[in-house]
Each structure stands twice: as structure tokens, then as C-alpha cells.
Design an enzyme around this catalytic site. Structure first.
Site, mmCIF file in Angstrom:
data_model
loop_
_atom_site.group_PDB
_atom_site.id
_atom_site.type_symbol
_atom_site.label_atom_id
_atom_site.label_comp_id
_atom_site.label_asym_id
_atom_site.label_seq_id
_atom_site.Cartn_x
_atom_site.Cartn_y
_atom_site.Cartn_z
ATOM 1 N N HIS A 105 33.168 30.106 44.252
ATOM 2 C CA HIS A 105 32.896 29.707 42.864
ATOM 3 C C HIS A 105 32.403 30.898 42.026
ATOM 4 O O HIS A 105 31.670 30.718 41.058
ATOM 5 C CB HIS A 105 31.864 28.577 42.773
ATOM 6 C CG HIS A 105 32.102 27.462 43.740
ATOM 7 N ND1 HIS A 105 32.919 26.380 43.455
ATOM 8 C CD2 HIS A 105 31.664 27.269 45.013
ATOM 9 C CE1 HIS A 105 32.960 25.566 44.504
ATOM 10 N NE2 HIS A 105 32.214 26.091 45.467
ATOM 11 N N SER B 164 39.452 53.453 24.238
ATOM 12 C CA SER B 164 39.579 52.612 23.051
ATOM 13 C C SER B 164 39.752 53.522 21.838
ATOM 14 O O SER B 164 39.205 54.620 21.793
ATOM 15 C CB SER B 164 38.313 51.772 22.895
ATOM 16 O OG SER B 164 38.144 51.384 21.549
ATOM 17 N N LYS C 103 34.271 53.577 25.747
ATOM 18 C CA LYS C 103 35.022 52.654 26.586
ATOM 19 C C LYS C 103 35.944 53.337 27.597
ATOM 20 O O LYS C 103 36.565 54.345 27.312
ATOM 21 C CB LYS C 103 35.884 51.742 25.705
ATOM 22 C CG LYS C 103 35.082 50.777 24.882
ATOM 23 C CD LYS C 103 34.585 49.615 25.698
ATOM 24 C CE LYS C 103 35.693 48.683 25.965
ATOM 25 N NZ LYS C 103 35.565 47.347 25.533
ATOM 26 N N GLU D 235 44.730 44.894 34.155
ATOM 27 C CA GLU D 235 44.998 43.808 33.203
ATOM 28 C C GLU D 235 46.496 43.618 33.001
ATOM 29 O O GLU D 235 46.995 42.492 32.906
ATOM 30 C CB GLU D 235 44.311 44.099 31.861
ATOM 31 C CG GLU D 235 42.793 43.955 31.952
ATOM 32 C CD GLU D 235 42.054 44.514 30.732
ATOM 33 O OE1 GLU D 235 42.719 44.845 29.731
ATOM 34 O OE2 GLU D 235 40.825 44.624 30.793
#
Ligand code: ARG
Length: 459
Positions: free
Chosen positions: A156, A277, A283, A290
Site C-alpha cells: 500500500h 526545467s 530542477k 516518466e
């Protein structure tokens, strides 16, 4: 418009119809397989006495010339041709004249395209197998390196019990081993040659189907001419397998993204596999992971497309089946790209052992072991579960871990606890005592790693 079938028509095809019908923009991807198939066909025609040896050699030379010129870039495959088959035949006739017109003897584009797609797909399966193998090798090396890199195991997405990174990676190892096996199975099942099936009913020429099958490295000729011109099961199977590969890569990517986050810092992706970024200078984003997660949808889409395209097609060939290519090509390219990049990404990432260990120590991942301690001292498991629940509650209130409690505090909750509780719930004990095969303890992991070592050698 270069078509192979003008004879019975009295009008030119409408340009829009022509464009709608044409497939050369995408089936040129297997120009090599088309030529290779034609070469085998021609060799067989000569062996069967249908062409002379001189005709065979002339056609083979012509086909070789086309292949070389396409590869050199001096011959372009253009929209002037309806499909790759028309392109090759028209060019052959341009090159060698009337003998070229004999190439298509005893053949239909239906068995031709069925062959081309199989040859192409078989080659792709071989590349995919190589890529999965490389991923397995990297996982294996990481497993060997991280047998004592402790980390929390989750259910979980909540900390559950301590494991090691080797154990966690071992789960993916098993998944990709199964994927590898699926690729092998599909290759075995699809490896029969459709050439000689003609349009659907074979031919009256004395073709030697065993010979073409052998020349093209198939196990033998496909046994039903209707089936083999209209079967795309092997593509459905492959897309199913690639969907599973992508699902595995996607789950793994999701974990990498979480592990690489500012909160977790279990791993740090290499700069070469991260992106920045345009606005936020600090970043460093896990875009590759992804994208792998994101591209999974394309491959699932290809599977759905193929299943849907095939579901209502009466036997045998129907033009719907031309739709077996674009999405399937895209899925194969996507899966290959994702496998290669993902492998590079995990090979170069840095593992932050200390953070993993610290995280494993927090979150009461040793609570089950504390209960087991009580069970080993005669307390029934259900009671032990309740006692440890109270310990956890106590610790949460005081914001401490189980191992930070004094023996006095332990004894207040249950007199069964003795000094050896600390050893029983240490991270090392929790992991290393789990030594049945499949568990994270070193003894068990060593056995698994030895089995995997042999397995990798056998591939
Ligand atoms: N471009 C066609 C395909 O990909 C080739 C087969 C054409 N056959 C036919 N009977 N029209 O399916």
C-alpha cells in the site's frame, strides 16, 4: 500511380482512393524482407523447373541491385508505388525487362505480405530478446552488489517489512525473465512460412514450400493456406507480450520516480538520464522514467487496435489487414527504445544506501518480528499482534522507534520481553533470518543469484 493490377479496369483510380489504399509510406519498413522473400521464391521456382537458371540469376541480380541502391540511398521508395511489393516488382522490370515479370509466378501479395511481416517481426523479436537480456544482466549485477543494502519493503506504499535492494530488484528480475520466455515462445509458434499459400488456396504450380521455408530459416511451411494468409495471432501475442513488458517497465519507472524524489532520495539518477526545467534552475527531473511510464499507453493501444481490427474479418485476406502494420511497428520501436533507455538509466543511477537503511529503520518495519519474538516465547500469535500494536502506539506517542524503548518500558507492556529483544528486532536480524528461498536473507539470495547466473548463461 504504379499498380500491379490495371488489366480489368477501364478507369484510372481516383487519386484520393489511391492514397487511401496505398501502404508504401509504412510498409517500406520491410523492403529488405520483401527482397529476401522474393529471392527465396525465385530460387525455389528455378529448382522446381518453373524458371530457368538463367532467369533465376537475372532476377537475383536485379533484386540485389535494388537492395544495394535502396541501402545506398540512390533509389528512393516513393509514393508513386502502391506498396513495397509494387515498388520492388516495378523496379525489377525497369532494370531487367521482361524476365522481371516472372518474379510473381505462383505468388500473391497475400502470402507475400504475410511472409514479409513475419520476417520483419521475427527479426524484431530477436532484437527485443537481446534488449531484455541486457536488462536482465544489469539487474543481475545490481542484485549481486546490493545484497546488504537494506531498505523498507512496502505494501500500500506504506512501509511493511525490511528487505534488501537485491531482493526488490529480484522481483523485477523474475518479471523480465518471464517476458523473455514469452518472446521465445512467440518466436517458436510463429516460425512457419506462409510463402506458397498464394492468395488463399495454394497454387497449381509444383512449388516446393519446404525449400522456401528452409531458405528463410522457418521450421517448415504453414499447414493451411487460408490460415497463414489471414493469421495475425502472432502479432496479437507479441503486442500482448510487449504490453506486459511495458507494464513492468512502467511500474519500475514509477518506483524509480518515487525513489528519486526529494522526499525519498533512495537513488539519484545520473545527469545523463535526467533533464532540467526551463524556469526552475534547481530542477533535475526523471523524464526518462516518466516517458517510459507514459509510452506504455501507446503499446496497449496497439494491442487493442490489432484485436479490434481482426475481430470481424471473414477468412481469408481482407484489406483491413493492411492495418496490422503502423501501430505494430510503433509498438515494437517504442518497446525497444524504452528497454534500451531504461537499462541505461538503472545502470548509471547512484544508490543511496544510507538513506534506504535509515528509512527501513523508521516506520516500524520490524513490528512483525517483535510479534514473532513473543510467539517464540510461547505467546499465541493473535495476542502477540495485540501486544506489539500497543508498543507501536506507545512509540508513536513518544515519537521513537521500537528499538529505542528501554527494557523497562517493554516489560510494562509485556513481561515476556528480555534483553535479547533488541537483537531480535534489529534490521540485520529481520532481513537475514528470512532465509527460505525467495526471501531477502543473504542465504536465500545467494541461492537465487546462483540460479540466475546459470539462467543468464543459458540464454
Ligand atoms: N499492402 C497490402 C497489405 O499490407 C498487401 C497485400 C495486398 N493484397 C491484396 N489482396 N490487396 O496488406
Amino acid at each position: 500511380m504504379a499498380q500491379l493490377w490495371g488489366g480489368r479496369f477501364t478507369k484510372e483510380t481516383d487519386q484520393l482512393v489511391y492514397n487511401f489504399n496505398a501502404s508504401v509510406s509504412f510498409d517500406q519498413k520491410f523492403y529488405k524482407e520483401d527482397i529476401e522473400g522474393s529471392m527465396a521464391h525465385v530460387k525455389m521456382l528455378a529448382a522446381a523447373g518453373i524458371l530457368t537458371e538463367a532467369e533465376r540469376d537475372e532476377i537475383l541480380d536485379g533484386l540485389n541491385g535494388i537492395l544495394e541502391d535502396v541501402e545506398k540511398g540512390t533509389l528512393q521508395i516513393t509514393a508513386e508505388y502502391e506498396d513495397i511489393h509494387s515498388f520492388v516488382e516495378a523496379n525489377l522490370i525497369d532494370r531487367i525487362g521482361d524476365t522481371g515479370k516472372k518474379l510473381h509466378t505462383g505468388r500473391s501479395r497475400n502470402d507475400q505480405v504475410a511472409l514479409d511481416m513475419r520476417l520483419y517481426t521475427r527479426k524484431e523479436i530477436d532484437s527485443l530478446k537481446e534488449l531484455v537480456k541486457e536488462l536482465l544482466a544489469v539487474l543481475h549485477a545490481l542484485m549481486k552488489e546490493h545484497m546488504d543494502t537494506y531498505m523498507p519493503g512496502f505494501t500500500h506504499l506504506q512501509k511493511a517489512q525490511p528487505i534488501t535492494l537485491a531482493h526488490h530488484l529480484g522481483a523485477y528480475m523474475e518479471m523480465f525473465k518471464r517476458d523473455y520466455g514469452r518472446l521465445c515462445d512467440i518466436r517458436e509458434r510463429m516460425n512457419y512460412c506462409p510463402l506458397g499459400a498464394g492468395a488463399l488456396a495454394g497454387t497449381t504450380y509444383p512449388l516446393d514450400r519446404n525449400m522456401t521455408a528452409e531458405l528463410l530459416n522457418f521450421k517448415g511451411p504453414a499447414l493451411n493456406s487460408i490460415d497463414c494468409v489471414s493469421d495475425r495471432d502472432y502479432l496479437i501475442e507479441l503486442l500482448g507480450c510487449l504490453s506486459t513488458v511495458m507494464m513492468h517497465l512502467s511500474r519500475f519507472s514509477e518506483e524509480i520516480i518515487i525513489w528519486n524524489s526529494n522526499e525519498y532520495r533512495f537513488v539519484e539518477l545520473d545527469d545523463a538520464y535526467s533533464t532540467g526545467s526551463s524556469i526552475m534552475p534547481q530542477k533535475k527531473n526523471p523524464d526518462i522514467a516518466e516517458l517510459v511510464r507514459g509510452k506504455t499507453g501507446r503499446v496497449y493501444g496497439a494491442l487493442m487496435q490489432m484485436l479490434t481490427t481482426m475481430k470481424g474479418i471473414p477468412l481469408a485476406y481482407n484489406k483491413d489487414m493492411q492495418e496490422d502494420k503502423e501501430f505494430a511497428f510503433d509498438a515494437m520501436d517504442t518497446a525497444k527504445g524504452c528497454l534500451a533507455l531504461f537499462t541505461g538509466m538503472i545502470k548509471t543511477m547512484t544508490v543511496n544506501k544510507e538513506n534506504m537503511r535509515e528509512s527501513a529503520k523508521k516506520g516500524f518495519t520490524n513490528a512483525t518480528d517483535a510479534a514473532d519474538y513473543l510467539v517464540n516465547h510461547g505467546v499465541p500469535f493473535r495476542d502477540a499482534h495485540g501486544i506489539v500494536g500497543r508498543l507501536v502506539l506507545y512509540c508513536i506517542e513518544k515519537d521513537i522507534a521500537l528499538e529505542d524503548m528501554s527494557l523497562e518500558e517493554y516489560k510494562k507492556i509485556s513481561p515476556v520481553f528480555e534483553e535479547d529483544i533488541y537483537e531480535a528486532i534489529s534490521l540485520e536480524t529481520c532481513v537475514e533470518k528470512r532465509e527460505t528461498i525467495g526471501a531477502p536473507g543473504r542465504k536465500a539470495m545467494e541461492q537465487v543469484i546462483a540460479i540466475n547466473e546459470e539462467y543468464l548463461k543459458s540464454l
